[in-house]
Design a protein around this motif. Structure first.
Motif, mmCIF file in Angstrom:
data_model
loop_
_atom_site.group_PDB
_atom_site.id
_atom_site.type_symbol
_atom_site.label_atom_id
_atom_site.label_comp_id
_atom_site.label_asym_id
_atom_site.label_seq_id
_atom_site.Cartn_x
_atom_site.Cartn_y
_atom_site.Cartn_z
ATOM 1 N N SER A 193 -16.134 12.842 12.028
ATOM 2 C CA SER A 193 -16.901 12.843 10.788
ATOM 3 C C SER A 193 -18.292 13.430 11.004
ATOM 4 O O SER A 193 -19.021 13.662 10.057
ATOM 5 C CB SER A 193 -17.020 11.416 10.258
ATOM 6 N N GLU A 252 -5.108 0.771 1.617
ATOM 7 C CA GLU A 252 -5.021 1.590 0.419
ATOM 8 C C GLU A 252 -5.910 2.823 0.547
ATOM 9 O O GLU A 252 -5.602 3.884 0.019
ATOM 10 C CB GLU A 252 -5.441 0.768 -0.799
ATOM 11 N N ARG A 253 -7.007 2.666 1.266
ATOM 12 C CA ARG A 253 -7.919 3.789 1.460
ATOM 13 C C ARG A 253 -7.427 4.735 2.549
ATOM 14 O O ARG A 253 -7.937 5.827 2.700
ATOM 15 C CB ARG A 253 -9.305 3.255 1.825
ATOM 16 N N LEU A 254 -6.431 4.281 3.328
ATOM 17 C CA LEU A 254 -5.962 5.081 4.462
ATOM 18 C C LEU A 254 -5.313 6.371 3.966
ATOM 19 O O LEU A 254 -4.535 6.360 3.017
ATOM 20 C CB LEU A 254 -4.962 4.252 5.271
ATOM 21 N N ASP A 255 -5.676 7.463 4.606
ATOM 22 C CA ASP A 255 -5.138 8.770 4.249
ATOM 23 C C ASP A 255 -3.793 8.937 4.959
ATOM 24 O O ASP A 255 -3.746 9.079 6.174
ATOM 25 C CB ASP A 255 -6.132 9.839 4.715
ATOM 26 N N TYR A 258 -4.999 -4.988 2.623
ATOM 27 C CA TYR A 258 -4.526 -4.048 1.602
ATOM 28 C C TYR A 258 -5.642 -3.086 1.203
ATOM 29 O O TYR A 258 -5.424 -1.881 1.071
ATOM 30 C CB TYR A 258 -4.021 -4.815 0.383
ATOM 31 N N ALA A 259 -6.845 -3.643 1.052
ATOM 32 C CA ALA A 259 -7.967 -2.794 0.646
ATOM 33 C C ALA A 259 -8.197 -1.671 1.652
ATOM 34 O O ALA A 259 -8.429 -0.523 1.274
ATOM 35 C CB ALA A 259 -9.233 -3.630 0.495
ATOM 36 N N SER A 260 -8.081 -1.983 2.959
ATOM 37 C CA SER A 260 -8.332 -0.907 3.925
ATOM 38 C C SER A 260 -7.114 0.010 4.063
ATOM 39 O O SER A 260 -7.276 1.204 4.312
ATOM 40 C CB SER A 260 -8.765 -1.465 5.283
ATOM 41 N N ARG A 271 1.961 -0.943 -7.310
ATOM 42 C CA ARG A 271 1.080 -1.723 -6.431
ATOM 43 C C ARG A 271 0.418 -2.890 -7.155
ATOM 44 O O ARG A 271 0.353 -3.995 -6.631
ATOM 45 C CB ARG A 271 -0.013 -0.821 -5.866
ATOM 46 N N LYS A 292 1.732 4.147 -6.919
ATOM 47 C CA LYS A 292 0.517 3.544 -7.461
ATOM 48 C C LYS A 292 0.749 2.493 -8.535
ATOM 49 O O LYS A 292 0.136 1.436 -8.544
ATOM 50 C CB LYS A 292 -0.383 4.644 -8.040
ATOM 51 N N ALA A 339 0.818 -1.217 0.000
ATOM 52 C CA ALA A 339 0.000 0.000 0.000
ATOM 53 C C ALA A 339 0.851 1.266 0.000
ATOM 54 O O ALA A 339 0.383 2.333 -0.363
ATOM 55 C CB ALA A 339 -0.936 -0.001 1.210
#
Ligand SMILES: Nc1ncnc2c1ncn2[C@@H]1O[C@H](COP(=O)(O)OP(=O)(O)OP(=O)(O)O)[C@@H](O)[C@H]1O
Ligand SMILES: [Mg+2]
Lengths: 303, 364
Positions: free
Chosen positions: B134, A194-197, A190-192, A118, A115, A111
């Motif tokens: 939020s 990858e969304r992490l800021d 990975y999915a969560s 990945r 880009k 992650a």
């Protein structure tokens, strides 16, 4: 609303239900049909050559945990079954833990790549998953058997002087399952991640959190949904694993899946097999319930 | 004291490297309210990130009280940031966000509780202490970000447009709060804003940046009254640019020089800086004149002459657009007085008069 409008709404509602009906019927039959059959079989009498005879009996359920001594008719716990239950739960938990310990850093590593890189890394994780399970399992066998690659290398390096017995041990089963299920842990984490800021990570450093504290207080809590999903995805199939313990455990390290298969095959005790299947289902549901509850309350305690 | 010395930051790109900071040098004194002002993309955030430790400069150094700041990781720097994007932790409540820095510094529990309560009070978020981040509005998030960065009482606070999402009234209140807080705590503020008025009213000193470089550093007054170059004059407030000929330098150290305007009249204007005055050579120069510094007069008394093209009423003041005889437009602003009647109408011939020292020669 006018009568005409009302009629129109009702009509629409009815036609919507009618359109949904085929899907609902298929869903209902597919989801509960086999389960009902298994449930039914577990309350029938075992046929002498497999199959069932149509007379009610609770012997199947009885034999899940208990056994009657052949001579004295004394009731005792079915030690063999209990140890298999215990091994299944233990190995599945360990598999989830090991895949987490390896999978989390892996997912984090991917992650945090640029880009374009990945996708390549993800492909490398997924490719083994597309390979036939048997082939992968035999490949591991080749690796860890007495004359296998690992032993040969260790011998050649002079670290050991007799091959280590790894095949047909719990270690082998664990090793195989961790390898097989690793992608199921990596993908949701990975999915969560990858969304992490990652600006949040900077904010953490800015507020005096060390790397470890940032991991513990910021990255991990935000990746938790992925970790929970990954653990379930690994734990549930591990509990019912069949091929891996069969090949790498060599018939000595039986797990629940093997025990169930045995009842429908050589054991010729379909009711017991059916009862064991439902027991497995129950264990999975209880474990999930406990796990999700625990994960949920921890979050509430924090927030 | 923070010293930024020759800091350059180059971002490598696929086709071409991009220089976000091109040799920035500035010094911020203790307890100073220092503002970075400049157009979008000029490198303000990048400079803050270098000071906070999220970017390592390509060259140059940053010192805090004489000690090298670049050698320390961000979590050891006594510097906190209010992020442009807020960057609040979504899995924590408002209060937990504010407590985070204090917890990381291992402050005693009682102290943390008290500081958090004070901070909540300060940014008027006490009723929402237990909300998730939020579940609050953008302006409220901004206030929480401010409270979170202030709570650990850093030596230097970096604020990246911290008030941009607030409505006018709240922004005015927060501006006053910030000034009060800064005076009370002795924290050095490095403040980024797009809002010139905010910059002029709040800052002790302002650095005007453009395209990765600092164009001018000075007090709000200096920046406004004596812009050193066209970019600064243009960026801050409204300015008229007219060309003139430099004809002589006054040797009295007043920083005044003599110029001849388009109509042939001579007047005294400011040199870019007083020590530069004596070094200037005669020739064409550009003058910057603020709209409110010129006075509208009858044509014969004007240094510059033209025709009134437009009159725009603004409530507190009126703008007169004058088409100068040598081409070019001059905008002039006059405050409206009670009972004052404007007898001028579009098309009239008018003159513009400039006081001694009004107008500023720009560096090229
Ligand atoms: N990581 C990066 N890689 C490449 N270019 C970058 C990077 N970060 C910033 N830049 C570029 O550097 C320049 C300066 O960016 P910066 O964020 O400092 O601007 P800014 O002055 O804060 O603008 P704004 O007022 O819009 O916030 C921009 O042109 C931006 O595109
Ligand atoms: Mg910015």
């Amino acid at each position: 609303m006018t009568d005409a409008a009302l009629v129109h709404v009702q009509k629409e509602r009815r036609s919507r239900w009618m359109l949904l009906t085929p899907a609902l019927v298929v869903l209902f039959i597919a989801a509960s049909g086999p389960l009902l059959i298994v449930m039914l079989y577990s309350f029938l009498t075992a046929g002498p050559y497999g199959g069932v005879e149509w007379s009610f009996s609770i012997d199947g359920w009885f034999s899940v945990l208990l056994q009657r001594d052949f001579f004295s008719e004394e009731l005792t716990f079915a030690d063999a079954h209990l140890s298999i239950f215990w091994r299944s739960v233990k190995l599945s938990l360990l598999t989830a833990v090991i895949t987490f310990l390896i999978g989390f850093p892996t997912a984090y590593f991917i992650a945090t790549r640029p880009k374009r890189q990945r996708d390549i890394w993800m492909l490398l994780i997924i490719i083994p998953f597309w390979t036939n399970l048997l082939i992968r399992t035999f490949a591991i066998m080749e690796l860890i058997r007495a004359e296998g690659t690992v032993n040969l290398v260790l011998l050649w390096l002079g670290i050991i002087d007799t091959p280590i017995q790894m095949l047909f041990t719990e270690f082998a089963v664990l090793f195989g399952m961790a390898y097989v299920y690793l992608p199921l842990m990596v993908l949701p984490i990975y999915a969560s991640l990858e969304r992490l800021d990652f600006r949040l990570v900077e904010a953490g450093y800015d507020l005096y959190a060390t790397r470890w504290q940032v991991l513990k207080r910021i990255i991990f809590p935000l990746a938790k949904p992925g970790v929970i999903a990954g653990s379930i995805l690994v734990f549930v199939p591990s509990l019912g694993a069949y091929v891996t313990p069969r090949v790498l455990g060599g018939g000595k390290q039986l797990m629940l899946g093997n025990l169930i298969e045995l009842q429908f095959g050589q054991g010729r005790n379909w009711p017991l097999g059916a009862a064991l299947s439902l027991t497995l289902l129950a264990i999975v549901m209880i474990a999930l319930f406990v796990y999700v509850r625990a994960a949920g309350t921890e979050e509430n305690g924090h927030g | 004291m923070i010293e930024v010395i020759g800091v350059t930051k180059v971002f490598p790109g696929p086709d071409m490297d991009f220089t976000a900071l091109g040799g920035v040098s500035l010094t911020v004194q203790d307890n100073e309210f220092f503002t970075l002002l400049g157009p979008s993309g000029c490198g303000k955030t990048t400079l803050l990130r270098v000071i906070a430790g999220f970017e390592y400069p390509t060259s140059g150094s940053v010192l805090l009280d004489g000690k090298d700041l670049l050698a320390q990781p961000p979590y050891r720097r006594p510097v906190n940031t209010v992020f442009q994007s807020y960057a609040l932790f979504p899995h924590m409540s408002v209060a937990e966000n504010i407590a985070f820095g204090l917890e990381m510094l291992n402050k005693p529990k009682a102290e943390i509780r008290k500081t958090v309560a004070d901070m909540l009070d300060l940014v008027r978020m006490t009723p929402m202490a237990d909300r998730k981040t939020s579940e609050i509005s953008g302006g409220q998030q901004q206030r929480v970000a401010l409270a979170r960065a202030l709570a650990p009482r850093p030596k230097v606070l970096l604020l990246d447009e911290p008030l941009s999402a607030l409505d006018y009234k709240l922004r005015k209140d927060m501006q006053l709060e910030l000034k009060r807080l800064q005076a009370e705590t002795g924290i050095t503020f490095i403040f980024v804003t797009h809002d010139q008025e905010e910059a002029l009213t709040m800052s002790d000193r302002i650095a005007v940046m453009n395209a990765g470089t600092v164009r001018q550093i000075g007090s709000p007054r200096e920046i406004y009254d004596q812009p050193s170059e066209r970019f600064v004059a243009d960026f801050i407030g409204e300015t008229n640019f007219i060309t003139a000929d430099l004809v002589g330098v006054e040797g009295d150290g007043s920083g005044l020089v003599r110029v001849r305007l388009a109509g042939g009249v001579e007047t005294h204007v400011q040199a870019p800086s007083s020590d530069l005055a004596s070094a200037m050579s005669n020739g064409p120069v550009t003058l910057a004149i603020r709209p409110e510094h010129a006075i509208l007069v009858d044509e014969p008394q004007g240094l510059l002459k033209g025709a009134l093209e437009n009159v725009v009423y603004f409530g507190t003041d009126t703008h007169f657009h004058v088409a100068l005889d040598d081409g070019g437009l001059f905008v002039l602003r006059q405050q409206n007085q009670p009972g004052q009647r404007s007898d001028m109408s579009v098309g009239d011939r008018v003159g513009l008069s400039l006081g001694r020292g009004v107008g500023q020669i720009l560096r090229d």
